[in-house]
Write an enzyme that holds these catalytic residues in place. Sequence first.
Site, PDB file in Angstrom:
ATOM      1  CE  LYS A 114      16.121 -45.313 -25.223  1.00  0.00           C
ATOM      2  NZ  LYS A 114      16.571 -45.929 -26.478  1.00  0.00           N
ATOM      3  CE  LYS A 194      29.476 -50.001  -8.640  1.00  0.00           C
ATOM      4  NZ  LYS A 194      30.521 -49.377  -8.955  1.00  0.00           N
ATOM      5  CE  LYS A 197      30.003 -38.722  -4.076  1.00  0.00           C
ATOM      6  NZ  LYS A 197      30.532 -37.850  -5.124  1.00  0.00           N
TER       7      LYS A 197
END
Length: 329
Positions: A114, A194, A197
Amino acid sequence: MSRKRSLSGIKPTGMPHLGNYLGMIRPAVDLQETHEAFYFVADLHSLTTTHDPKVMRQHTLDITAIFLAFGLDPERAVFWRQSDVPEVTELSWILSCVTSMGMLERAHAWKAAKDRGDSGGQPHGLFAYPVLMAADILLYDSDVVPVGKDQIQHVEMTRDMAEKFNRLFGDSLKLPSAKVQEEVQTIIGTDGRKMSKSYNNTIPVFLPAKKLRKAVMRIETDSKGLEDVKDPDSCNVMTLYRLFADAESIAEMEGRYRAGGYGYGHAKQALFEAMDSHLAAPRERFEALRSHEDTLEDVLREGERRAREVALPILERVRSVTGLGRPTR
Ligand code: TRP
């Protein structure tokens, strides 16, 4: 006393990285010592993004071989392919009917879409993702769900759905709890963020030694020189080293950081060696297992059989309390 059931799923989206391994695969495999271990390849979840059947099948077998290579014992643990037990999609629909849109709109992945402004183009499967995940968990009366930190919200939603269902139809679904590895809550990638990918900072779990070394050498550090005293508590190399080395070696490296005269190049070499010695044997086992696809399929088929044995009576219970299906006599 019978053992508690540990259940988790992992999506077949290519070679897992060290964050997946340390955050989920390793703890899940360890739990087979104390729990009834139920793990599956979440191919139905992957279908929101993977639209190539060949890739889906290849990645499914990759994950299967990886779990076995890291020591999952198919005699004790149950390991199957999510879509081989299609009953989960029936439970998913049933849960959908007691789950509010509002709750699903609060899911992190949906909110992120969103915020990017493209939720309208997203598949309904992405919106419904937490419902299917709840069905995965509730279809097997799971007690604990070993997951990475990013999945805690989904397990909480699962509890909400189960509570709602139980309020409407009487106590029939077991409430699970998430189990997050404390020490490895967030695995950092080569840039200190973190490992993910989407940040392009991952280290795949099985790399040939040379490539693994290269990836380790790319880890970002500050620009202190060889002679400088260094802080072991704010260094990406040290953070990763703590996850692979034994206590003694960790203390030793911390001492060298504080003493100075020890460069990041040395630390990276030590990290590479610790990683490689931890991963070399599983990597070899993986290669051997992966070249026998029929054997992997046999493991999945046996897993499917045992998973179904547990799932069918639970789904029957759900059908019965909701008034769906033929009455059981
Ligand atoms: N959503 C999990 C992930 O992206 C994968 C998953 C699917 C899962 N079903 C599950 C994890 C059930 C635990 C339990 O990593």
